[in-house]
Design a protein around this motif. Sequence first.
Motif, short mmCIF file in Angstrom:
data_model
loop_
_atom_site.label_atom_id
_atom_site.label_comp_id
_atom_site.label_asym_id
_atom_site.label_seq_id
_atom_site.Cartn_x
_atom_site.Cartn_y
_atom_site.Cartn_z
N THR A 193 -17.58 22.55 4.96
CA THR A 193 -17.89 22.54 6.45
C THR A 193 -18.39 23.40 7.00
OG1 THR A 193 -16.01 21.87 6.16
CG2 THR A 193 -16.48 22.80 7.66
N GLY A 196 -20.27 24.84 10.73
CA GLY A 196 -18.79 25.46 12.53
C GLY A 196 -20.64 25.26 12.54
N TYR A 216 -22.89 30.80 10.42
CA TYR A 216 -21.83 30.29 11.92
C TYR A 216 -21.15 31.20 11.91
CZ TYR A 216 -24.87 26.02 10.08
OH TYR A 216 -26.55 25.60 10.09
N GLU A 232 -18.24 30.53 13.87
CA GLU A 232 -16.85 29.54 13.01
C GLU A 232 -16.87 29.53 11.43
OE1 GLU A 232 -18.67 27.75 16.59
OE2 GLU A 232 -19.58 28.11 14.61
N SER A 233 -17.61 29.46 10.99
CA SER A 233 -17.26 30.04 9.21
C SER A 233 -17.77 30.66 8.57
CB SER A 233 -18.09 28.01 8.64
OG SER A 233 -19.33 28.40 9.41
#
Length: 338
Positions: free
Chosen positions: A2, A4, A64, A66-67
């Motif tokens: 996954t 970001g 990223y 987000e991650s």
Amino acid sequence: MTLGFTPAVEIYGANATLLNERLIQWEHIDSSGIESDQIKLLIDVEGLEGLPSLGGRIGLLVGYKESGLVDKGVFVITQRSPVLYPLQVSLIAMSAPFSEADETGFKQRRSASDGPITLGALFRELTMKHGFSPRVAPELESKRIDHIDQSNETDMGFLTRVASIYGAITKPVNGLYVLAKGGQLKSISGKTLTEVVLSVTTDNRPGDRSFTSAVINEKSQSKYKGCIATWWDATAGIERKVKLGLSPFRILRLRSQNHDQALAVAEGELRRLERAAFNLKINCPGPPELSAEGVIRLDASWPRIMQGRWAVTKLTASGSREKSYQCVVDANCLDPTQ
């Protein structure tokens, strides 16, 4: 895996505030073998007095927002290249303690003979004299070398050649020099290299945020299907051969010191020939967990011929601050028989 949505990069260490504020572009080259990792930074220096100093130690975090970010290690600034217009400076930093003076003779070629000695002891002896902290995989530590010659080679080039006899790799990173088997998931430098799974989206096309392209190069294996290594039998006073695989054979140039070493050389070369027949190059959004000598697994979303496990030989990551983060991955097949 996954990722970001918002690429992020952060510099820490010498002149970190200035570098983070004025960073235009960055590139990180992570390679296996003797080549040292390096980063390239393009910095806006308009209105500044002076430049970041040579010899400064800087670290790189990429990923990223987000991650999260992943630490890519510490590097030493070894080169500055100012540009008049626009007023910028390009910085190159290396992960190994190189210097122009080369006080320890890191870049010098020499000839010497060693043995009897273990692989671990030889590796420590040659790396420590250049200021590295050696790390040796346990399964390679006690490999016995009765005799081996260094012939007009740098110490690091010599160690890379010796390591290849045992199917191993050598790599400088963060002041360490590591000796380990290729494709291992656990780095002996203390960093866990996870197996990174890559997927292709169902709507994979240019312009898509997660667009991925790849090409597989399957070389002809008909030229060599086996190999022959030679060794000198001092008792009988003759040269003997170790032959593995099928004809046609590749005859290895360097003579081994005994039967066991010749067998190890032949086995390692045969594995290398099998893996080198399948090369993969991927261009994809940057997975920050990926690194050279790590392993990627291409899942069922990929074409059948590309699925499976691949050992990363080189990773080139690049981007501009908060705008892009792309990776070019070079890898060899870990499962040539599948």
